[in-house]
Design a protein around this motif. Structure first.
Motif, PDB file in Angstrom:
ATOM      1  N   VAL A 580       0.854  -1.184   0.000  1.00 23.43           N
ATOM      2  CA  VAL A 580       0.000   0.000   0.000  1.00 23.43           C
ATOM      3  C   VAL A 580       0.895   1.240   0.000  1.00 23.43           C
ATOM      4  O   VAL A 580       1.734   1.398   0.895  1.00 23.43           O
ATOM      5  CB  VAL A 580      -0.925   0.009   1.232  1.00 23.43           C
ATOM      6  CG1 VAL A 580      -1.830   1.235   1.210  1.00 23.43           C
ATOM      7  CG2 VAL A 580      -1.752  -1.262   1.275  1.00 23.43           C
ATOM      8  N   PRO A 581       0.762   2.115  -0.988  1.00 20.45           N
ATOM      9  CA  PRO A 581       1.619   3.305  -1.020  1.00 20.45           C
ATOM     10  C   PRO A 581       1.292   4.247   0.132  1.00 20.45           C
ATOM     11  O   PRO A 581       0.142   4.361   0.552  1.00 20.45           O
ATOM     12  CB  PRO A 581       1.294   3.938  -2.385  1.00 20.45           C
ATOM     13  CG  PRO A 581      -0.051   3.423  -2.739  1.00 20.45           C
ATOM     14  CD  PRO A 581      -0.152   2.058  -2.144  1.00 20.45           C
ATOM     15  N   SER A 582       2.311   4.909   0.641  1.00 16.70           N
ATOM     16  CA  SER A 582       2.123   5.809   1.772  1.00 16.70           C
ATOM     17  C   SER A 582       2.952   7.066   1.586  1.00 16.70           C
ATOM     18  O   SER A 582       3.944   7.075   0.840  1.00 16.70           O
ATOM     19  CB  SER A 582       2.510   5.108   3.082  1.00 16.70           C
ATOM     20  OG  SER A 582       3.889   4.771   3.069  1.00 16.70           O
ATOM     21  N   THR A 583       2.543   8.132   2.258  1.00 15.94           N
ATOM     22  CA  THR A 583       3.275   9.393   2.248  1.00 15.94           C
ATOM     23  C   THR A 583       3.339   9.923   3.677  1.00 15.94           C
ATOM     24  O   THR A 583       2.531   9.557   4.532  1.00 15.94           O
ATOM     25  CB  THR A 583       2.583  10.432   1.338  1.00 15.94           C
ATOM     26  OG1 THR A 583       1.231  10.618   1.806  1.00 15.94           O
ATOM     27  CG2 THR A 583       2.557   9.966  -0.110  1.00 15.94           C
ATOM     28  N   ARG A 584       4.291  10.820   3.924  1.00 17.16           N
ATOM     29  CA  ARG A 584       4.382  11.463   5.219  1.00 17.16           C
ATOM     30  C   ARG A 584       3.372  12.596   5.301  1.00 17.16           C
ATOM     31  O   ARG A 584       3.254  13.423   4.398  1.00 17.16           O
ATOM     32  CB  ARG A 584       5.790  12.030   5.443  1.00 17.16           C
ATOM     33  CG  ARG A 584       6.880  10.978   5.540  1.00 17.16           C
ATOM     34  CD  ARG A 584       6.738  10.093   6.754  1.00 17.16           C
ATOM     35  NE  ARG A 584       6.729  10.861   8.006  1.00 17.16           N
ATOM     36  CZ  ARG A 584       6.507  10.347   9.196  1.00 17.16           C
ATOM     37  NH1 ARG A 584       6.231   9.045   9.308  1.00 17.16           N
ATOM     38  NH2 ARG A 584       6.526  11.108  10.284  1.00 17.16           N
ATOM     39  N   ASP A 585       2.600  12.589   6.371  1.00 23.73           N
ATOM     40  CA  ASP A 585       1.600  13.644   6.598  1.00 23.73           C
ATOM     41  C   ASP A 585       1.393  13.735   8.106  1.00 23.73           C
ATOM     42  O   ASP A 585       0.741  12.889   8.708  1.00 23.73           O
ATOM     43  CB  ASP A 585       0.287  13.299   5.880  1.00 23.73           C
ATOM     44  CG  ASP A 585      -0.755  14.400   6.021  1.00 23.73           C
ATOM     45  OD1 ASP A 585      -0.542  15.328   6.828  1.00 23.73           O
ATOM     46  OD2 ASP A 585      -1.796  14.309   5.331  1.00 23.73           O
ATOM     47  N   ARG A 586       1.966  14.792   8.702  1.00 24.97           N
ATOM     48  CA  ARG A 586       1.938  14.870  10.168  1.00 24.97           C
ATOM     49  C   ARG A 586       0.538  15.066  10.718  1.00 24.97           C
ATOM     50  O   ARG A 586       0.297  14.876  11.913  1.00 24.97           O
ATOM     51  CB  ARG A 586       2.847  15.997  10.665  1.00 24.97           C
ATOM     52  CG  ARG A 586       2.384  17.395  10.323  1.00 24.97           C
ATOM     53  CD  ARG A 586       3.360  18.432  10.873  1.00 24.97           C
ATOM     54  NE  ARG A 586       3.734  18.179  12.248  1.00 24.97           N
ATOM     55  CZ  ARG A 586       3.023  18.571  13.300  1.00 24.97           C
ATOM     56  NH1 ARG A 586       1.883  19.217  13.128  1.00 24.97           N
ATOM     57  NH2 ARG A 586       3.437  18.307  14.529  1.00 24.97           N
ATOM     58  N   ASP A 587      -0.392  15.399   9.856  1.00 21.61           N
ATOM     59  CA  ASP A 587      -1.766  15.597  10.299  1.00 21.61           C
ATOM     60  C   ASP A 587      -2.627  14.349  10.126  1.00 21.61           C
ATOM     61  O   ASP A 587      -3.850  14.414  10.258  1.00 21.61           O
ATOM     62  CB  ASP A 587      -2.403  16.765   9.544  1.00 21.61           C
ATOM     63  CG  ASP A 587      -1.712  18.088   9.838  1.00 21.61           C
ATOM     64  OD1 ASP A 587      -1.268  18.270  10.989  1.00 21.61           O
ATOM     65  OD2 ASP A 587      -1.600  18.929   8.922  1.00 21.61           O
ATOM     66  N   ALA A 588      -2.001  13.207   9.780  1.00 24.28           N
ATOM     67  CA  ALA A 588      -2.760  11.984   9.500  1.00 24.28           C
ATOM     68  C   ALA A 588      -2.405  10.894  10.507  1.00 24.28           C
ATOM     69  O   ALA A 588      -1.326  10.880  11.104  1.00 24.28           O
ATOM     70  CB  ALA A 588      -2.495  11.491   8.081  1.00 24.28           C
ATOM     71  N   ILE A 589      -3.337   9.972  10.677  1.00 22.04           N
ATOM     72  CA  ILE A 589      -3.116   8.735  11.435  1.00 22.04           C
ATOM     73  C   ILE A 589      -3.250   7.576  10.453  1.00 22.04           C
ATOM     74  O   ILE A 589      -4.296   7.421   9.803  1.00 22.04           O
ATOM     75  CB  ILE A 589      -4.134   8.579  12.581  1.00 22.04           C
ATOM     76  CG1 ILE A 589      -4.049   9.761  13.543  1.00 22.04           C
ATOM     77  CG2 ILE A 589      -3.905   7.266  13.321  1.00 22.04           C
ATOM     78  CD1 ILE A 589      -5.141   9.750  14.596  1.00 22.04           C
ATOM     79  N   GLY A 590      -2.191   6.780  10.318  1.00 26.58           N
ATOM     80  CA  GLY A 590      -2.209   5.639   9.405  1.00 26.58           C
ATOM     81  C   GLY A 590      -2.408   4.336  10.159  1.00 26.58           C
ATOM     82  O   GLY A 590      -1.692   4.053  11.119  1.00 26.58           O
ATOM     83  N   ILE A 591      -3.375   3.546   9.710  1.00 27.52           N
ATOM     84  CA  ILE A 591      -3.666   2.247  10.336  1.00 27.52           C
ATOM     85  C   ILE A 591      -3.457   1.166   9.272  1.00 27.52           C
ATOM     86  O   ILE A 591      -4.018   1.250   8.174  1.00 27.52           O
ATOM     87  CB  ILE A 591      -5.111   2.194  10.872  1.00 27.52           C
ATOM     88  CG1 ILE A 591      -5.379   3.397  11.784  1.00 27.52           C
ATOM     89  CG2 ILE A 591      -5.370   0.893  11.598  1.00 27.52           C
ATOM     90  CD1 ILE A 591      -6.854   3.632  12.062  1.00 27.52           C
ATOM     91  N   LYS A 592      -2.657   0.170   9.598  1.00 29.48           N
ATOM     92  CA  LYS A 592      -2.340  -0.889   8.638  1.00 29.48           C
ATOM     93  C   LYS A 592      -2.407  -2.229   9.345  1.00 29.48           C
ATOM     94  O   LYS A 592      -2.018  -2.351  10.510  1.00 29.48           O
ATOM     95  CB  LYS A 592      -0.946  -0.667   8.048  1.00 29.48           C
ATOM     96  CG  LYS A 592      -0.574  -1.596   6.911  1.00 29.48           C
ATOM     97  CD  LYS A 592       0.797  -1.237   6.387  1.00 29.48           C
ATOM     98  CE  LYS A 592       1.209  -2.149   5.226  1.00 29.48           C
ATOM     99  NZ  LYS A 592       2.559  -1.818   4.726  1.00 29.48           N
ATOM    100  N   TRP A 593      -2.878  -3.246   8.622  1.00 29.68           N
ATOM    101  CA  TRP A 593      -3.010  -4.570   9.239  1.00 29.68           C
ATOM    102  C   TRP A 593      -2.706  -5.659   8.221  1.00 29.68           C
ATOM    103  O   TRP A 593      -2.736  -5.432   7.007  1.00 29.68           O
ATOM    104  CB  TRP A 593      -4.408  -4.759   9.828  1.00 29.68           C
ATOM    105  CG  TRP A 593      -5.532  -4.586   8.832  1.00 29.68           C
ATOM    106  CD1 TRP A 593      -6.146  -5.541   8.104  1.00 29.68           C
ATOM    107  CD2 TRP A 593      -6.167  -3.346   8.478  1.00 29.68           C
ATOM    108  NE1 TRP A 593      -7.120  -5.008   7.311  1.00 29.68           N
ATOM    109  CE2 TRP A 593      -7.166  -3.649   7.531  1.00 29.68           C
ATOM    110  CE3 TRP A 593      -5.998  -2.013   8.877  1.00 29.68           C
ATOM    111  CZ2 TRP A 593      -7.972  -2.663   6.953  1.00 29.68           C
ATOM    112  CZ3 TRP A 593      -6.802  -1.038   8.308  1.00 29.68           C
ATOM    113  CH2 TRP A 593      -7.777  -1.373   7.364  1.00 29.68           C
ATOM    114  N   ASN A 594      -2.411  -6.835   8.735  1.00 28.52           N
ATOM    115  CA  ASN A 594      -2.206  -8.031   7.910  1.00 28.52           C
ATOM    116  C   ASN A 594      -3.266  -9.048   8.286  1.00 28.52           C
ATOM    117  O   ASN A 594      -3.497  -9.302   9.475  1.00 28.52           O
ATOM    118  CB  ASN A 594      -0.821  -8.631   8.128  1.00 28.52           C
ATOM    119  CG  ASN A 594       0.277  -7.763   7.558  1.00 28.52           C
ATOM    120  OD1 ASN A 594       0.176  -7.309   6.436  1.00 28.52           O
ATOM    121  ND2 ASN A 594       1.329  -7.528   8.342  1.00 28.52           N
TER     122      ASN A 594
END
Length: 770
Positions: A580-594
């Motif tokens: 899954v492509p991702s970028t840096r964004d200090r205003d975001a919360i990223g949730i990832k799972w397997n």
């Protein structure tokens, strides 16, 4: 093996089948693993994984009865290098370890008619009138073996039954028939005599090694050099309808046509280094088998050079390895080893080819194998081209360009020769161990085929079978929960193909089918067999959930409900998934799972969150197909949280049958509010500026503070207590103005502070001069 699954929740596929198919091909795979699955077997590469007994496997797919194949006699010798037959149907075998010529009658009675001092009888030729010419090696001589005038042939049956399953580990030595005599007919003075050939005029052609020569011995016993090549060995000989000798070589893999006058012409230079077998059909096409890889550069690999060395010991049956006979150190009768001695096809690697050279000289490759080495070629009474091979002991029927049947597997490592048998059949000779079989002319009366074992990966319910074929064929099935069918599987259950074709086997993880083909007025055959099964639904599993502050994941672009995967079978197992492509964004919360599902069901996900001290989970997002989701951190007040991901296999199951799984993340903190600066003051005390202020944050500790005077560089400053570890910190420090500036002039003091999550608060004050 092909495993498929039948989707139930994608009705749009019916109207857009072609478009969906192209989309699947473009993506690499589409795993529609819901509902009933099918296991179909019809292709050659699938069927060769099973076990065929009396059943031939067609290269175009499917099964049919193989030619009858029965053991006639098991010799005490390890190797049979050549066979011939007389008009009465007696078969003669040239053998090694020990070196003998056996005479076996059509009813399996065997005697020894020649037992030389040399290490092996390499080849023989049966002449009219009962004369046998046999060549020995490595001290190459041609012997004339004939029946003594007035003597009665003795024949002793070595084994009253001699069935293959009852054959002793070491066959008893047959009696030596004293009514046969032998004499040296021709000694060319070379180590190796590879082949003999008789023409219609009674001339005997002798193919030799070391110097690549062919000698001609007339019916009167006069001999002369017939043809000299620049190859190391003349390996095989054949005769065409015009009386030309066809010769195959080892070294450059040449096929010569040599006129009766001894004038040679290279018909073909094969890609392989050694020609091991030759035969011709009624139309004059020449068929040649080539083995071994040519060396780069010269294209020459002399026998006895780089071939592997194999020493025969107490178990000569194990002497020939997986790549061909190679060079063998032969034991003498007294046990002393001599050699090395190059065997036909010695050191061959890279499989073998069969070429057809048309009467006009044009060549073509019609068959190839990466595993099998061809030792013999012959036509049966139905004009089928047969290839005897090693080192798996298979016989193939070559029907056309890359069209063939894997007819049978002999109970030996190599099938090395063919000769005509009474009634239109063929004698087939083998090595490791030396045996004589009768092949054909008709098919087996019955043959069986047991499929490979299907591992459904999951405990499954077995339903109907689907059969395509014809004739008298029985289909049976069985199942079990261990991968070895011999370990307490269910008994074979006959499938009633005239009714509902239910397999009727117990639910289990593994299954297998068997076909029994019976000869009859209609030719029996199997085109394909398909088993339908339904894996028990197993709840999905979520392996881990990770939360990262300051990361934003981008949604994957793909059709809804499709999983990008390299596995098109639908069976469970590892899949490739695009990151899954991702970028840096200090205003975001990223949730990832397997997550994964043993049924390979399509999964849909929901994400929930809960704050510290709260009891209720709040929905953040549902109906997700990606394994990642991002949200704005500003949506959540500052504080501590956990995230829960729920996976459901609902897209692959009927309502009410779906299963779910969930997993909770580690606790994380959200802090988007910058700290505050209060009571910022600055005053002049002597030659310095005295600064005081307080930093406060509503959630996290103050991480660090900096100041700047008159737009100078930012400089670090410690709190009053030095350790910055509280939500409130006081700062009190003095600083001198920049060099060259009067302390009494006007100054601008700016301070900034950072909390634990790098949120920044700033303030400034103006200090007016005196």
């Amino acid at each position: 093996m092909r495993v498929q699954s039948l989707g139930r929740r994608f009705p749009f596929l019916c109207g857009r089948f072609l478009l969906a198919t192209l989309t699947v091909l473009a993506l690499g795979a589409a795993a529609f693993a819901d509902g009933t699955r099918t296991w179909e077997q019809s292709r050659f590469d699938e069927l060769t994984k099973g076990t065929a007994t009396g059943v031939a496997i067609r290269s175009v797919g499917g099964l049919e009865l193989a030619p009858a194949f029965k053991l006639l006699y098991a010799t005490p010798s390890t190797y049979i290098w050549a066979v011939g037959a007389d008009d009465a149907g007696n078969v003669y075998a040239a053998t090694g370890a020990p070196a003998r010529v056996y005479r076996i009658s059509p009813d399996g009675k065997a005697t020894i008619i020649f037992e030389p001092q040399e290490l092996q009888v390499q080849t023989l030729e049966v002449a009219p009138g009962g004369v046998i010419y046999a060549a020995t090696a490595p001290d190459g001589k041609v012997y004339k073996i004939e029946h003594k005038p007035g003597e009665k042939t003795e024949a002793v049956k070595a084994d009253a039954k001699n069935p293959e399953k009852d054959a002793p580990k070491e066959a008893a030595k047959p009696a030596l028939d004293a009514s046969w005599s032998s004499s040296v007919y021709f000694a060319p003075g070379t180590k190796y005599i590879w082949d003999l050939l008789l023409d219609k005029a009674g001339n005997l052609y002798v193919a030799t090694g070391d110097h690549g020569e062919i000698y001609k011995v007339t019916a009167k016993g006069e001999h002369s050099l017939f043809f000299k090549s620049d190859e190391t060995h003349i390996r095989v000989l054949a005769l065409d309808a015009q009386g030309n000798v066809i010769a195959g070589t080892d070294g450059s893999g040449l096929v010569y046509r040599i006129s009766p006058a001894g004038e040679g012409f290279v018909l073909y230079s094969a890609p392989k280094k050694e020609i091991t077998a030759l035969t011709l059909d009624r139309e004059g096409n020449i068929y040649a088998a080539g083995v071994g890889e040519k060396k780069s550069g010269t294209g020459m690999t002399p026998m006895g050079g780089a071939s592997s060395m194999i020493t025969m010991g107490a178990n000569p049956a194990a002497a020939i390895g997986p790549q061909g006979p190679g060079i063998v150190t032969m034991p003498t009768p007294g046990g002393v080893q001599t050699g090395p001695f190059p065997f036909p096809g010695g050191g061959a690697s890279g499989g073998s080819d069969v070429y057809r050279i048309a009467p006009d000289g044009s060549p073509s490759r019609i068959w190839t194998s990466h595993e099998d080495i061809v030792y013999a070629l012959a036509f049966d009474s139905h004009d089928h081209l047969l290839a005897g091979t090693g080192n798996r002991g298979h016989v193939f029927a070559i029907e056309g360009a890359d069209e063939f049947s894997d007819l049978l597997k002999a109970a030996a490592s190599q099938v090395t020769g063919f000769a005509k048998a009474p009634g239109g059949g063929l004698y087939a000779a083998s090595s490791n161990l030396g045996k004589i079989f009768v092949l054909g002319p008709g098919p087996e009366s019955e043959g069986t085929y047991e499929s490979d074992v299907l591992d459904a990966k999951i405990f499954s319910r077995w339903g109907r079978s689907e059969f395509r074929g014809g004739g008298n064929v029985e289909l049976l099935a069985r199942s079990g929960n261990v991968d070895n069918p011999d370990r307490n599987w269910s008994a074979w259950k006959k499938v009633d193909l005239t009714k509902d074709a239910q397999m009727g086997v117990p639910p289990a993880r593994y299954a297998q089918w068997k076909a029994v083909l019976h000869a009859g007025t209609a030719k029996p055959g199997v085109d394909s067999v398909t088993l339908n099964y339904l894996p028990k639904n197993i709840a999905p599993e979520i392996d881990d959930v990770a939360v990262q502050i300051g990361v934003r994941y981008q949604p994957l672009s793909k059709p809804s409900g499709m999983t990008l995967s390299t596995d098109v079978s639908g069976s469970s197992g590892a899949h490739f998934e695009a990151p899954v492509p991702s970028t840096r964004d200090r205003d975001a919360i990223g949730i990832k799972w397997n997550a994964h599902d043993e049924n390979d069901d399509q999964l849909v996900y929901s994400v929930y969150y809960r704050g510290d001290g709260e009891s209720r989970w709040l929905l953040l997002k549902d109906n997700l197909t990606d394994k990642a989701y991002s949200c704005d951190a500003s949506l959540l007040p500052d504080g501590g949280y956990t995230v829960k991901v729920v996976a459901s296999d609902a897209p692959s199951h009927s309502p009410g049958e779906a299963l779910t799984a969930e997993k909770v993340s580690h606790r994380f903190e959200v802090d988007t509010t910058p700290p505050r600066i209060e009571n910022l003051t600055a005053s002049i005390e002597g030659a310095q500026i005295h600064v005081r202020f307080r930093a406060e944050d509503g959630f996290s500790a103050i991480k660090r503070a900096e100041y700047s005077v008159d737009a100078g560089e930012w400089k670090y400053v410690e709190p009053v207590g030095q350790v910055s570890d509280a939500k409130t910190e006081d700062y009190d420090f003095k600083v001198a103005p920049e060099a060259g500036k009067d302390v009494a002039s006007e100054h601008v003091v700016v301070v900034r502070v950072y909390d634990k999550y790098d949120n920044m608060g700033a303030a400034k004050t103006l200090l007016r001069g005196k």
